[in-house]
Scaffold this motif. Structure first.
Motif, PDB file in Angstrom:
ATOM      1  N   ASN A  82       0.825  -1.220   0.000  1.00  0.00           N
ATOM      2  CA  ASN A  82       0.000   0.000   0.000  1.00  0.00           C
ATOM      3  C   ASN A  82       0.860   1.272   0.000  1.00  0.00           C
ATOM      4  O   ASN A  82       0.497   2.272  -0.602  1.00  0.00           O
ATOM      5  N   VAL A  83       2.000   1.232   0.655  1.00  0.00           N
ATOM      6  CA  VAL A  83       2.903   2.389   0.663  1.00  0.00           C
ATOM      7  C   VAL A  83       3.566   2.545  -0.705  1.00  0.00           C
ATOM      8  O   VAL A  83       3.714   3.664  -1.200  1.00  0.00           O
ATOM      9  N   ILE A  84       3.917   1.434  -1.330  1.00  0.00           N
ATOM     10  CA  ILE A  84       4.491   1.492  -2.684  1.00  0.00           C
ATOM     11  C   ILE A  84       3.505   2.174  -3.630  1.00  0.00           C
ATOM     12  O   ILE A  84       3.871   3.076  -4.391  1.00  0.00           O
ATOM     13  N   ARG A  85       2.234   1.739  -3.594  1.00  0.00           N
ATOM     14  CA  ARG A  85       1.204   2.345  -4.466  1.00  0.00           C
ATOM     15  C   ARG A  85       1.042   3.837  -4.177  1.00  0.00           C
ATOM     16  O   ARG A  85       1.015   4.659  -5.088  1.00  0.00           O
ATOM     17  N   THR A  86       0.940   4.199  -2.895  1.00  0.00           N
ATOM     18  CA  THR A  86       0.715   5.595  -2.510  1.00  0.00           C
ATOM     19  C   THR A  86       1.883   6.488  -2.926  1.00  0.00           C
ATOM     20  O   THR A  86       1.694   7.542  -3.539  1.00  0.00           O
ATOM     21  N   VAL A  87       3.083   6.064  -2.599  1.00  0.00           N
ATOM     22  CA  VAL A  87       4.267   6.875  -2.905  1.00  0.00           C
ATOM     23  C   VAL A  87       4.462   6.986  -4.415  1.00  0.00           C
ATOM     24  O   VAL A  87       4.759   8.068  -4.936  1.00  0.00           O
ATOM     25  N   THR A  88       4.270   5.893  -5.135  1.00  0.00           N
ATOM     26  CA  THR A  88       4.425   5.919  -6.598  1.00  0.00           C
ATOM     27  C   THR A  88       3.415   6.864  -7.232  1.00  0.00           C
ATOM     28  O   THR A  88       3.766   7.685  -8.091  1.00  0.00           O
ATOM     29  N   GLU A  89       2.152   6.780  -6.813  1.00  0.00           N
ATOM     30  CA  GLU A  89       1.120   7.664  -7.371  1.00  0.00           C
ATOM     31  C   GLU A  89       1.383   9.126  -7.005  1.00  0.00           C
ATOM     32  O   GLU A  89       1.257  10.016  -7.836  1.00  0.00           O
ATOM     33  N   ASN A  90       1.765   9.372  -5.760  1.00  0.00           N
ATOM     34  CA  ASN A  90       2.062  10.743  -5.344  1.00  0.00           C
ATOM     35  C   ASN A  90       3.264  11.301  -6.109  1.00  0.00           C
ATOM     36  O   ASN A  90       3.260  12.467  -6.517  1.00  0.00           O
TER      37      ASN A  90
END
Length: 104
Positions: A82-90
């Protein structure tokens, strides 16, 4: 009073030898700097750098100033999905030029 100026030339005062007008001294025309910021106080540290360094450089006529932010994170137990997805999208939204996660 005529004497050496420390550079092998004497002053143009009586008794000294004058060699004419000095050639203009070249000045540095590039600056670079790297700073490691406290991750818990990035805003404060970046603000100080902006005020105390960047403002002086960008205020010079004709100056081009580029500021690059580099982030490195090491997580011994691995980064949750979930952190990978959030950081990548941000990062995408904030228009990062490069970003990624890797195993190391």
């Amino acid at each position: 009073m005529g004497g050496s100026n420390g550079f092998g030339r004497t002053s143009g005062t009586p008794g000294g030898v004058s060699s004419g007008p000095a050639a203009p001294k070249s000045r540095p025309n590039r600056y670079y700097g790297t700073a490691t910021l406290d991750a818990t106080r990035v805003g404060r540290d970046a603000g100080r750098i902006a005020e105390e360094v960047i403002a002086h450089l960008s205020g010079l006529v004709g100056a081009t100033v580029t500021v690059t932010l580099e982030i490195q994170a090491s997580v011994p137990d691995g980064v949750p999905e979930n952190v990978i997805r959030t950081v990548t999208e941000n990062g995408r939204t904030l228009k990062f030029t490069t970003q990624g996660f890797e195993e190391g």
